[in-house]
Design a protein around this motif. Sequence first.
Motif, PDB file in Angstrom:
ATOM      1  N   ALA A 386       0.834  -1.206   0.000  1.00 57.82           N
ATOM      2  CA  ALA A 386       0.000   0.000   0.000  1.00 57.82           C
ATOM      3  C   ALA A 386       0.868   1.254   0.000  1.00 57.82           C
ATOM      4  O   ALA A 386       0.560   2.234  -0.698  1.00 57.82           O
ATOM      5  CB  ALA A 386      -0.924  -0.006   1.209  1.00 57.82           C
ATOM      6  N   SER A 387       1.964   1.239   0.754  1.00 55.36           N
ATOM      7  CA  SER A 387       2.858   2.398   0.811  1.00 55.36           C
ATOM      8  C   SER A 387       3.503   2.671  -0.539  1.00 55.36           C
ATOM      9  O   SER A 387       3.553   3.818  -1.003  1.00 55.36           O
ATOM     10  CB  SER A 387       3.934   2.184   1.878  1.00 55.36           C
ATOM     11  OG  SER A 387       3.371   2.040   3.165  1.00 55.36           O
ATOM     12  N   VAL A 388       4.024   1.631  -1.163  1.00 57.96           N
ATOM     13  CA  VAL A 388       4.690   1.797  -2.461  1.00 57.96           C
ATOM     14  C   VAL A 388       3.705   2.300  -3.517  1.00 57.96           C
ATOM     15  O   VAL A 388       3.994   3.231  -4.275  1.00 57.96           O
ATOM     16  CB  VAL A 388       5.339   0.468  -2.900  1.00 57.96           C
ATOM     17  CG1 VAL A 388       5.869   0.574  -4.337  1.00 57.96           C
ATOM     18  CG2 VAL A 388       6.474   0.090  -1.949  1.00 57.96           C
ATOM     19  N   ILE A 389       2.525   1.694  -3.556  1.00 56.98           N
ATOM     20  CA  ILE A 389       1.519   2.104  -4.542  1.00 56.98           C
ATOM     21  C   ILE A 389       1.085   3.545  -4.288  1.00 56.98           C
ATOM     22  O   ILE A 389       0.948   4.346  -5.230  1.00 56.98           O
ATOM     23  CB  ILE A 389       0.310   1.155  -4.501  1.00 56.98           C
ATOM     24  CG1 ILE A 389       0.721  -0.244  -4.964  1.00 56.98           C
ATOM     25  CG2 ILE A 389      -0.827   1.675  -5.379  1.00 56.98           C
ATOM     26  CD1 ILE A 389      -0.340  -1.300  -4.727  1.00 56.98           C
ATOM     27  N   ALA A 390       0.869   3.900  -3.018  1.00 63.20           N
ATOM     28  CA  ALA A 390       0.439   5.262  -2.690  1.00 63.20           C
ATOM     29  C   ALA A 390       1.496   6.279  -3.104  1.00 63.20           C
ATOM     30  O   ALA A 390       1.168   7.323  -3.695  1.00 63.20           O
ATOM     31  CB  ALA A 390       0.152   5.362  -1.194  1.00 63.20           C
ATOM     32  N   CYS A 391       2.755   5.987  -2.816  1.00 61.22           N
ATOM     33  CA  CYS A 391       3.827   6.923  -3.194  1.00 61.22           C
ATOM     34  C   CYS A 391       3.916   7.070  -4.705  1.00 61.22           C
ATOM     35  O   CYS A 391       4.055   8.191  -5.231  1.00 61.22           O
ATOM     36  CB  CYS A 391       5.158   6.437  -2.629  1.00 61.22           C
ATOM     37  SG  CYS A 391       5.303   6.600  -0.828  1.00 61.22           S
ATOM     38  N   ARG A 392       3.854   5.959  -5.417  1.00 63.24           N
ATOM     39  CA  ARG A 392       3.944   6.030  -6.884  1.00 63.24           C
ATOM     40  C   ARG A 392       2.782   6.805  -7.476  1.00 63.24           C
ATOM     41  O   ARG A 392       2.965   7.631  -8.370  1.00 63.24           O
ATOM     42  CB  ARG A 392       3.985   4.613  -7.465  1.00 63.24           C
ATOM     43  CG  ARG A 392       5.271   3.848  -7.179  1.00 63.24           C
ATOM     44  CD  ARG A 392       5.286   2.520  -7.891  1.00 63.24           C
ATOM     45  NE  ARG A 392       5.215   2.681  -9.340  1.00 63.24           N
ATOM     46  CZ  ARG A 392       5.157   1.678 -10.208  1.00 63.24           C
ATOM     47  NH1 ARG A 392       5.129   0.427  -9.745  1.00 63.24           N
ATOM     48  NH2 ARG A 392       5.103   1.893 -11.499  1.00 63.24           N
ATOM     49  N   ARG A 393       1.585   6.561  -6.975  1.00 65.92           N
ATOM     50  CA  ARG A 393       0.413   7.234  -7.549  1.00 65.92           C
ATOM     51  C   ARG A 393       0.372   8.710  -7.179  1.00 65.92           C
ATOM     52  O   ARG A 393      -0.026   9.547  -8.005  1.00 65.92           O
ATOM     53  CB  ARG A 393      -0.865   6.521  -7.097  1.00 65.92           C
ATOM     54  CG  ARG A 393      -0.996   5.129  -7.692  1.00 65.92           C
ATOM     55  CD  ARG A 393      -2.370   4.540  -7.463  1.00 65.92           C
ATOM     56  NE  ARG A 393      -2.529   3.268  -8.161  1.00 65.92           N
ATOM     57  CZ  ARG A 393      -3.657   2.573  -8.225  1.00 65.92           C
ATOM     58  NH1 ARG A 393      -4.751   3.044  -7.636  1.00 65.92           N
ATOM     59  NH2 ARG A 393      -3.707   1.431  -8.882  1.00 65.92           N
ATOM     60  N   LEU A 394       0.762   9.039  -5.958  1.00 66.62           N
ATOM     61  CA  LEU A 394       0.812  10.448  -5.579  1.00 66.62           C
ATOM     62  C   LEU A 394       1.823  11.194  -6.432  1.00 66.62           C
ATOM     63  O   LEU A 394       1.557  12.304  -6.918  1.00 66.62           O
ATOM     64  CB  LEU A 394       1.169  10.576  -4.095  1.00 66.62           C
ATOM     65  CG  LEU A 394       1.256  12.008  -3.557  1.00 66.62           C
ATOM     66  CD1 LEU A 394      -0.105  12.695  -3.627  1.00 66.62           C
ATOM     67  CD2 LEU A 394       1.797  12.018  -2.131  1.00 66.62           C
ATOM     68  N   TRP A 395       2.994  10.597  -6.632  1.00 65.33           N
ATOM     69  CA  TRP A 395       4.032  11.220  -7.457  1.00 65.33           C
ATOM     70  C   TRP A 395       3.542  11.389  -8.902  1.00 65.33           C
ATOM     71  O   TRP A 395       3.676  12.462  -9.498  1.00 65.33           O
ATOM     72  CB  TRP A 395       5.297  10.370  -7.415  1.00 65.33           C
ATOM     73  CG  TRP A 395       6.460  10.959  -8.156  1.00 65.33           C
ATOM     74  CD1 TRP A 395       6.722  10.887  -9.495  1.00 65.33           C
ATOM     75  CD2 TRP A 395       7.528  11.721  -7.589  1.00 65.33           C
ATOM     76  NE1 TRP A 395       7.870  11.544  -9.796  1.00 65.33           N
ATOM     77  CE2 TRP A 395       8.399  12.070  -8.651  1.00 65.33           C
ATOM     78  CE3 TRP A 395       7.836  12.133  -6.296  1.00 65.33           C
ATOM     79  CZ2 TRP A 395       9.553  12.817  -8.440  1.00 65.33           C
ATOM     80  CZ3 TRP A 395       8.992  12.884  -6.088  1.00 65.33           C
ATOM     81  CH2 TRP A 395       9.834  13.217  -7.151  1.00 65.33           C
TER      82      TRP A 395
END
Length: 425
Positions: A386-395
């Motif tokens: 969830a953290s990796v996906i959230a960071c990638r999508r926010l970026w």
Amino acid sequence: MRIVRNTHIGARLRGPAGVVLAWAVTRAVLMLFVFRAVPFPGQFVLNDVHDVYQQWYPVLRSGSFPSEDVTWQYPPGAAAVLMAPVVLPFLSYVNAFFVLALLTDAAVTVMLLVYGRGRARPAAGAWVWVVGVTVAGPVVFARYDVMVTAVGMLALLELRRRPRVAGLLAGVGTMLKVWPLLVLTGTPRGRPTRRAWSWGVGTAAVVGVAFAVAMPGAFSFLTFQRDRGTEVESLGAMVFHVARHLGWHGQPAMHYGSVEFLGRHVHMVSWAALALSVLALCWLVVWRLRARTFSDATPYDAAFTALLVFTTTSRVISPQYMVWLIGIGAVCRMMPGSVLRLPVRLTLVATFFTTLEFPVFFSHVAASDKWGVLLLTIRNGLLVAASVIACRRLWASTVHSPVLQPLQRRARGAGETPPSLITTR
């Protein structure tokens, strides 16, 4: 005619009426566990209220903090919450605390429904909250985190309309449990950011100074937090769960209020966890500097991402931490154009596995047996994903603005209002 009627009933159940019904049923069940009418499986989860909060209560009422107790690890504002049961003098401290927690839960549900009015899916955020608290279990009512989460959620909901109010609430929340200041991570640039952060930091400073003057030992919690190690449920603890099967001789033990690993190399892993949190902070700073396109949903996506990465990299991931993520995730889910629906869903699943590993099967976790390690691997793996996906999508949604175009098309297809864009140069 029957099909139309059934469809209408189904729509009503998915809306606010269904939320209220689901809340009433699930909370009735949870209260049966909380008041011990029905035993909850696994380790007893209500010890903090019975054995800790209740013992601190007379000390706090006397005008000082329990600064000699290493389990006191909370900012000074927590004293106000822990003394709140005094408003229900006709109940015992324990029962009054549970009732106040339930009332806070109800207030949060109503708040989400009120703020959701006029949106394409007005009950979306409330459903995340109702389901999330249900799968988190009675631990939600046995810690004061539900009160802190309510303050953080209200701060985030007020962020775009009234940044000063949002900052004030975030500052108050910071003095309750530090993390609510993270809801200001994605404030729109310019005057809203200056107003929100100045009010947030200023309020936290004023509240902190007031408690320091009025009550001795207001900041003793900093020493106890510094000396904490690696808790058995954290991401870093996975190293030692595996190492125990390879001959490592350390053991889990109660340490600074939670079950932590004690033994060789634990200090090193604890520092590694702190280093990961520092890297997360650095990433958020870089994101903030590089972000160019802010949609209406960006402040909420940024708040959830910041809280998620700091929770995942923490030396301690206690079950009640999931309440924070459920609350901020519920606010995030309300916003059309949010790019973090998948991370919010993964967090809900991670909350379910958190309840399995504590309290249901905590004896297996403490023993580091295969079942306990499997549960922790799934839960922590979900948080990392969830953290990796959230960071990638926010970026991608803010630094590389073309990604917003397909997101807008999906929002239109779902019947939602596409987010407005604010581009900064």
